[in-house]
Motif scaffolding. Structure first.
Motif, short mmCIF file in Angstrom:
data_model
loop_
_atom_site.label_atom_id
_atom_site.label_comp_id
_atom_site.label_asym_id
_atom_site.label_seq_id
_atom_site.Cartn_x
_atom_site.Cartn_y
_atom_site.Cartn_z
N THR A 1 1.02 -1.19 -0.12
CA THR A 1 -0.11 0.11 0.06
C THR A 1 0.79 1.22 0.00
O THR A 1 2.00 1.20 0.66
N PRO A 2 0.44 2.44 -0.39
CA PRO A 2 1.20 3.62 -0.40
C PRO A 2 1.56 4.00 0.98
O PRO A 2 2.60 4.49 1.42
N GLN A 3 0.45 3.57 2.16
CA GLN A 3 0.91 3.71 3.34
C GLN A 3 2.16 3.17 3.97
O GLN A 3 3.12 3.94 4.59
N ILE A 4 2.32 2.07 3.26
CA ILE A 4 3.68 1.18 3.93
C ILE A 4 4.91 2.01 3.02
O ILE A 4 6.05 2.14 3.62
N ILE A 5 4.61 2.43 1.73
CA ILE A 5 5.90 2.92 1.20
C ILE A 5 6.06 4.37 1.92
O ILE A 5 7.11 4.62 2.16
N PHE A 6 5.21 5.08 2.27
CA PHE A 6 5.54 6.32 3.14
C PHE A 6 6.10 6.10 4.38
O PHE A 6 7.20 6.75 4.56
N ALA A 7 5.85 4.97 5.01
CA ALA A 7 6.75 4.67 6.28
C ALA A 7 8.11 4.25 5.94
O ALA A 7 8.73 4.68 6.69
N GLY A 8 8.14 3.69 4.80
CA GLY A 8 9.67 3.35 4.44
C GLY A 8 10.41 4.33 4.21
O GLY A 8 11.80 4.45 4.36
N LEU A 9 9.79 5.39 3.41
CA LEU A 9 10.63 6.48 3.26
C LEU A 9 10.92 7.33 4.19
O LEU A 9 11.94 7.79 4.53
N ILE A 10 9.99 7.51 5.38
CA ILE A 10 10.37 8.17 6.70
C ILE A 10 11.54 7.32 7.27
O ILE A 10 12.48 8.22 7.62
N GLY A 11 11.81 6.21 7.50
CA GLY A 11 12.83 5.61 7.72
C GLY A 11 14.17 5.85 7.09
O GLY A 11 15.11 6.17 7.50
N ALA A 12 14.17 5.94 5.78
CA ALA A 12 15.13 6.03 4.73
C ALA A 12 15.67 7.49 4.94
O ALA A 12 16.88 7.54 5.04
N ILE A 13 14.98 8.57 4.91
CA ILE A 13 15.25 9.98 5.05
C ILE A 13 15.91 10.29 6.39
O ILE A 13 17.12 11.06 6.54
N VAL A 14 15.43 9.66 7.37
CA VAL A 14 15.87 10.02 8.79
C VAL A 14 17.21 9.31 9.04
O VAL A 14 18.21 10.20 9.40
N TRP A 15 17.56 8.11 8.50
CA TRP A 15 18.84 7.57 8.44
C TRP A 15 19.83 8.32 7.68
O TRP A 15 21.01 8.34 8.11
N ASN A 16 19.39 8.81 6.56
CA ASN A 16 20.26 9.42 5.65
C ASN A 16 20.89 10.81 6.18
O ASN A 16 21.81 11.09 6.31
N LEU A 17 19.84 11.50 6.84
CA LEU A 17 20.23 12.85 7.77
C LEU A 17 21.16 12.34 8.76
O LEU A 17 21.94 13.22 9.49
N ILE A 18 20.70 11.37 9.49
CA ILE A 18 21.74 11.11 10.86
C ILE A 18 23.16 10.65 10.40
O ILE A 18 24.15 11.06 10.94
N THR A 19 23.24 10.07 9.17
CA THR A 19 24.56 9.62 8.72
C THR A 19 25.25 10.98 8.22
O THR A 19 26.52 11.03 8.15
N TRP A 20 24.46 11.97 7.53
CA TRP A 20 25.09 13.04 6.91
C TRP A 20 25.59 14.00 8.21
O TRP A 20 26.55 14.44 7.86
N LEU A 21 24.82 13.92 9.02
CA LEU A 21 25.33 14.76 10.31
C LEU A 21 26.71 14.39 10.91
O LEU A 21 27.51 15.10 11.15
N ARG A 22 26.81 12.95 10.92
CA ARG A 22 27.86 12.40 11.35
C ARG A 22 29.13 12.50 10.08
O ARG A 22 30.37 12.07 10.75
N GLY A 23 28.73 12.75 9.13
CA GLY A 23 29.91 12.73 8.12
C GLY A 23 30.30 11.44 7.37
O GLY A 23 31.29 11.39 6.92
N LEU A 24 29.24 10.35 7.62
CA LEU A 24 29.76 9.29 7.19
C LEU A 24 28.85 8.76 5.83
O LEU A 24 27.82 8.95 5.59
N PRO A 25 29.91 8.45 5.04
CA PRO A 25 29.09 8.08 3.55
C PRO A 25 28.64 6.59 3.69
O PRO A 25 29.12 5.70 2.91
N SER A 26 27.28 6.67 4.22
CA SER A 26 26.71 5.26 4.29
C SER A 26 25.81 5.40 2.81
O SER A 26 25.71 6.43 1.97
N SER A 27 25.21 4.42 2.73
CA SER A 27 24.34 3.99 1.22
C SER A 27 23.09 4.59 1.63
O SER A 27 22.35 4.11 2.27
#
Length: 396
Positions: free
Chosen positions: A81-107
């Motif tokens: 469902t689109p709702q599930i995709i929405f939740a997955g994107l929330i997780g991806a964006i938050v982790w991206n910003l956490i690693t960006w703040l730490r300066g870590l080139p994560s995937s």
């Protein structure tokens, strides 16, 4: 909540992820030419943005892997469902910003896949994930690619130094590699566009299929390709300076010949994987090539402590983003109010992360004001900070 509104919300959030992917992964192409002085920082990210935009139009094989491979959908599968995709994107964006703040080139790629997998498992069940595809096209390339490209970069670096070795009384001619880096880094940026922009195309296509707006098994529509290309290009131009610092100077001291060898190795690997439809992590490939080039240059030192931190980030990305996606998916089960809760919580976390980043700002202006030994930012006091200090003195 109306399904059309939910789909529109998911598409908007997908483009936000695409934007974060752009500034998170700018370093993959431009960290080494900036480190060697081949290009000025703003010129480098501007060129990368244009080539990311162009590269996004060159292939859609990876998008098909995302939209019709990792998550089972349509006939014979589980309708996500689109709702599930929405939740997955929330997780991806938050982790991206956490690693960006730490300066870590994560995937960013693995953050996206992890978020979707975690959300699908909680929202639908384990059967919704095709783990065969996950292993074959995500995990296996993640294990093989950094090692392979590292070996290729090592050999290429040694070959470059052998060809341009010094003879008695003659210049080595290695200064020309600084100009060659403009070409090789451009090729990496183009390759990054062909691979990473497609992942967001795949998510939007999956959303349209899940919402019944597109036929099962079809590829990304033209407007999806255009908007994703534009989003990643804008994100790239903002410049992920923290990760550029780590990639350019945190792993090893990069010389022009090294940079050229690392960039050509990275570009060749990414382009090959895009052609085969592998959802490869361009960050892992770029990091592996920089380490390989450091091992290939005599007298160079690889900072294994930093490499270890990056490797730990790689290992944590898939499960950590999956946990965040699963947590967000739990709220979606509450209905429309759950989506609102996810959106509010996600926005608060993102705002806090950006606020934290402003305490130690890294921009193109102070990128070179870094202590090489400790990689500590020497930030000059801005007029705003000086005014704040003066007000405090007056109040005392």
């Amino acid at each position: 909540m109306d399904l059309t509104l939910i789909v529109a919300l998911v598409i908007a959030l997908s483009l936000v992820f695409d934007f974060t992917n752009g500034f998170h992964d700018t370093a993959n192409a431009m960290a080494t030419p900036i480190a060697t002085g081949a290009m000025r920082p703003k010129v480098a990210v501007g060129l990368a943005a244009v080539l990311n935009l162009v590269g996004a139009f060159l292939s859609t094989e990876v998008a098909k892997t995302v939209s019709g491979g990792i998550i089972r959908e349509g006939n014979g599968g589980v309708q996500i469902t689109p709702q599930i995709i929405f939740a997955g994107l929330i997780g991806a964006i938050v982790w991206n910003l956490i690693t960006w703040l730490r300066g870590l080139p994560s995937s960013s790629s693995h953050a996206l896949f992890g978020g979707l997998i975690g959300a699908a498992i909680i929202g639908i069940g384990v059967q919704s994930v095709d783990f065969t595809v996950v292993f074959a096209k995500v995990i296996l390339p993640a294990l093989i690619a950094p090692v392979t490209v590292g070996v290729v970069a090592l050999v290429a670096t040694r070959l470059a130094y052998f060809i341009t070795r010094r003879d008695a009384g003659k210049a080595d001619g290695r200064g020309g590699f600084r100009y060659a880096q403009i070409f090789s880094s451009s090729l990496v940026a183009l390759a990054h566009g062909t691979n990473d922009a497609q992942k967001t195309m795949g998510v939007i296509t999956l959303t349209l299929i899940a919402g019944g707006f597109q036929a099962v098994g079809s590829g990304p529509q033209w407007w999806v390709i255009c908007t994703c290309a534009l989003a990643i290009a804008i994100g790239t131009y903002t410049g992920g300076w923290r990760i550029i610092l780590t990639m350019g100077r945190g792993l090893t001291d990069v010389k022009p010949a090294q940079g050229f060898a690392a960039e050509t190795s990275t570009a060749a690997t990414i382009l090959a994987s895009s052609h085969l439809g592998f959802a490869l992590s361009t960050t892992q490939v770029a990091s592996g090539s920089v380490i390989g080039s450091g091992l290939g240059r005599r007298g160079a030192t690889v900072r294994w402590g930093m490499a270890g931190q990056i490797a730990l980030g790689w290992l944590l990305t898939l499960p950590a983003s999956a946990v965040m996606g699963a947590f967000a998916a739990g709220f979606t089960l509450l209905g429309p109010i759950g989506l609102v809760i996810d959106l509010v919580l996600g926005s608060v976390i993102v705002a806090l992360l950006f606020r934290q980043s402003r305490r130690t700002r890294i921009t193109h202006d102070n990128l070179h004001d870094i202590d090489d030994a400790a990689l500590v930012v020497k930030i000059k006091k801005t007029p705003r900070r000086i005014a704040r200090r003066d007000r405090k003195k007056v109040s005392l």
